[in-house]
Design a protein around this motif. Structure first.
Motif, mmCIF file in Angstrom:
data_model
loop_
_atom_site.group_PDB
_atom_site.id
_atom_site.type_symbol
_atom_site.label_atom_id
_atom_site.label_comp_id
_atom_site.label_asym_id
_atom_site.label_seq_id
_atom_site.Cartn_x
_atom_site.Cartn_y
_atom_site.Cartn_z
ATOM 1 N N ASP A 50 2.142 17.144 -32.996
ATOM 2 C CA ASP A 50 0.548 17.449 -32.849
ATOM 3 C C ASP A 50 -0.232 17.246 -31.948
ATOM 4 O O ASP A 50 -0.678 18.145 -31.319
ATOM 5 C CB ASP A 50 0.101 17.719 -34.906
ATOM 6 C CG ASP A 50 1.447 18.404 -35.364
ATOM 7 O OD1 ASP A 50 2.346 18.997 -34.697
ATOM 8 O OD2 ASP A 50 0.576 18.152 -36.860
ATOM 9 N N SER A 51 -0.374 15.852 -32.223
ATOM 10 C CA SER A 51 -1.175 15.462 -31.169
ATOM 11 C C SER A 51 -1.191 15.494 -29.270
ATOM 12 O O SER A 51 -1.874 15.500 -28.323
ATOM 13 C CB SER A 51 -0.801 13.658 -31.858
ATOM 14 O OG SER A 51 -0.075 12.818 -30.288
ATOM 15 N N LEU A 52 0.265 15.948 -28.811
ATOM 16 C CA LEU A 52 0.958 16.093 -27.750
ATOM 17 C C LEU A 52 -0.074 17.129 -27.376
ATOM 18 O O LEU A 52 -0.332 17.585 -26.256
ATOM 19 C CB LEU A 52 2.160 16.767 -27.438
ATOM 20 C CG LEU A 52 2.724 15.308 -27.667
ATOM 21 C CD1 LEU A 52 4.503 15.530 -27.476
ATOM 22 C CD2 LEU A 52 2.513 13.894 -26.769
ATOM 23 N N LYS A 53 -0.896 18.533 -28.275
ATOM 24 C CA LYS A 53 -1.795 19.687 -28.064
ATOM 25 C C LYS A 53 -2.875 19.517 -27.439
ATOM 26 O O LYS A 53 -3.051 20.028 -27.356
ATOM 27 C CB LYS A 53 -1.098 20.473 -29.550
ATOM 28 C CG LYS A 53 -0.199 21.163 -30.116
ATOM 29 C CD LYS A 53 -0.411 21.936 -31.162
ATOM 30 C CE LYS A 53 1.296 21.681 -32.035
ATOM 31 N NZ LYS A 53 0.460 22.648 -32.828
ATOM 32 N N GLY A 54 -3.381 18.224 -27.996
ATOM 33 C CA GLY A 54 -3.985 17.858 -27.519
ATOM 34 C C GLY A 54 -4.955 16.539 -26.266
ATOM 35 O O GLY A 54 -5.579 16.431 -25.941
ATOM 36 N N GLY A 55 -3.240 16.151 -25.647
ATOM 37 C CA GLY A 55 -3.433 15.372 -24.768
ATOM 38 C C GLY A 55 -2.815 14.491 -25.191
ATOM 39 O O GLY A 55 -3.251 13.410 -24.250
ATOM 40 N N VAL A 56 -3.012 13.798 -26.107
ATOM 41 C CA VAL A 56 -2.520 12.361 -26.493
ATOM 42 C C VAL A 56 -1.248 12.321 -26.518
ATOM 43 O O VAL A 56 -0.292 12.652 -27.405
ATOM 44 C CB VAL A 56 -3.754 12.253 -28.429
ATOM 45 C CG1 VAL A 56 -2.935 10.488 -27.913
ATOM 46 C CG2 VAL A 56 -5.238 12.547 -28.087
ATOM 47 N N THR A 57 -0.337 11.274 -25.674
ATOM 48 C CA THR A 57 0.987 11.302 -25.932
ATOM 49 C C THR A 57 1.468 9.396 -26.223
ATOM 50 O O THR A 57 2.263 10.371 -26.959
ATOM 51 C CB THR A 57 0.768 10.853 -24.048
ATOM 52 O OG1 THR A 57 0.014 10.268 -23.793
ATOM 53 C CG2 THR A 57 0.980 12.110 -23.448
ATOM 54 N N HIS A 58 0.198 9.340 -26.596
ATOM 55 C CA HIS A 58 0.924 7.395 -27.575
ATOM 56 C C HIS A 58 -0.349 7.761 -28.828
ATOM 57 O O HIS A 58 -1.542 6.645 -28.462
ATOM 58 C CB HIS A 58 0.561 6.430 -26.839
ATOM 59 C CG HIS A 58 1.576 6.529 -25.607
ATOM 60 N ND1 HIS A 58 2.884 6.601 -26.007
ATOM 61 C CD2 HIS A 58 1.540 6.842 -24.070
ATOM 62 C CE1 HIS A 58 3.467 6.253 -24.500
ATOM 63 N NE2 HIS A 58 2.317 6.839 -23.341
ATOM 64 N N LEU A 59 0.229 8.487 -30.025
ATOM 65 C CA LEU A 59 -0.772 8.165 -31.217
ATOM 66 C C LEU A 59 -1.320 7.135 -31.187
ATOM 67 O O LEU A 59 -2.348 6.741 -31.625
ATOM 68 C CB LEU A 59 -0.042 9.338 -31.913
ATOM 69 C CG LEU A 59 -1.290 9.537 -33.217
ATOM 70 C CD1 LEU A 59 -2.325 9.907 -33.110
ATOM 71 C CD2 LEU A 59 -0.344 10.339 -33.967
ATOM 72 N N VAL A 60 -0.217 6.267 -31.959
ATOM 73 C CA VAL A 60 -0.466 4.994 -31.950
ATOM 74 C C VAL A 60 -1.129 3.782 -31.302
ATOM 75 O O VAL A 60 -0.500 4.141 -30.394
ATOM 76 C CB VAL A 60 1.056 4.216 -32.409
ATOM 77 C CG1 VAL A 60 1.309 2.843 -33.164
ATOM 78 C CG2 VAL A 60 1.461 5.312 -33.761
ATOM 79 N N GLY A 61 -2.096 3.638 -31.505
ATOM 80 C CA GLY A 61 -3.167 2.826 -31.226
ATOM 81 C C GLY A 61 -4.421 3.765 -30.542
ATOM 82 O O GLY A 61 -5.604 2.891 -30.169
ATOM 83 N N THR A 62 -4.306 5.252 -30.986
ATOM 84 C CA THR A 62 -5.381 5.498 -30.169
ATOM 85 C C THR A 62 -6.376 5.075 -31.760
ATOM 86 O O THR A 62 -5.799 5.599 -32.545
ATOM 87 C CB THR A 62 -5.259 6.939 -30.271
ATOM 88 O OG1 THR A 62 -4.201 6.971 -29.399
ATOM 89 C CG2 THR A 62 -6.236 7.645 -30.656
ATOM 90 N N GLN A 63 -7.574 5.514 -30.846
ATOM 91 C CA GLN A 63 -9.326 4.717 -31.692
ATOM 92 C C GLN A 63 -9.247 6.363 -32.531
ATOM 93 O O GLN A 63 -9.720 7.053 -31.304
ATOM 94 C CB GLN A 63 -10.113 3.876 -31.360
ATOM 95 C CG GLN A 63 -10.905 3.230 -32.065
ATOM 96 C CD GLN A 63 -12.166 2.670 -31.631
ATOM 97 O OE1 GLN A 63 -13.370 3.320 -30.205
ATOM 98 N NE2 GLN A 63 -11.944 1.484 -31.443
#
Length: 132
Positions: free
Chosen positions: A60-73
């Motif tokens: 789901d996070s890929l839809k928002g352009g986040v390729t590495h969710l773990v570590g995201t603040q």
């Protein structure tokens, strides 16, 4: 040293305030159980980053352009606004957007995380539970 100073600033004066702030630090699960977020002092403020996510949350996070969710603040620049309450910004990975936000520590010990649009007129909230 900076983390200690940050915790003291967030805690305010008195042992009761310090104890209440410490109750916010730790690892929390979002309402759906798809993310675990670790909260801690970030300098003089409170923040929280993803330490675990389900495969669905990562997709789901890929839809928002986040390729590495773990570590995201996700929880950013929260400052204490009162007893058991903070204001800052929350990043929503599947939307790729950041919103104004509030955190409230509930009497049950859970966290109520609210994100708002349009100056706080439209808000959505979730209750997060501490990960044992």
């Amino acid at each position: 040293m900076i983390a200690t100073a940050g915790m003291a600033l967030l805690a305010g004066n008195g042992a009761a305030a310090a104890q209440g702030n410490e109750a916010v630090y730790g690892v929390w699960s979002n309402a759906k159980g798809t993310l675990h977020v670790q909260t801690a002092a970030c300098g003089e403020k409170l923040c929280g980053s993803v330490v675990w996510a389900t495969d669905k949350a990562k997709t789901d996070s890929l839809k928002g352009g986040v390729t590495h969710l773990v570590g995201t603040q996700l929880l950013q620049e929260y400052r204490r606004t009162g007893t058991n309450s903070w204001a800052g910004r929350v990043f929503v990975p599947d939307m790729g957007r950041t919103f104004s936000s509030r955190i409230q520590r509930l009497p049950s010990g859970e966290l109520k995380i609210s994100g708002c649009l349009v100056g706080g007129l439209i808000c959505k909230s979730q209750t997060w539970h501490r990960v044992p």
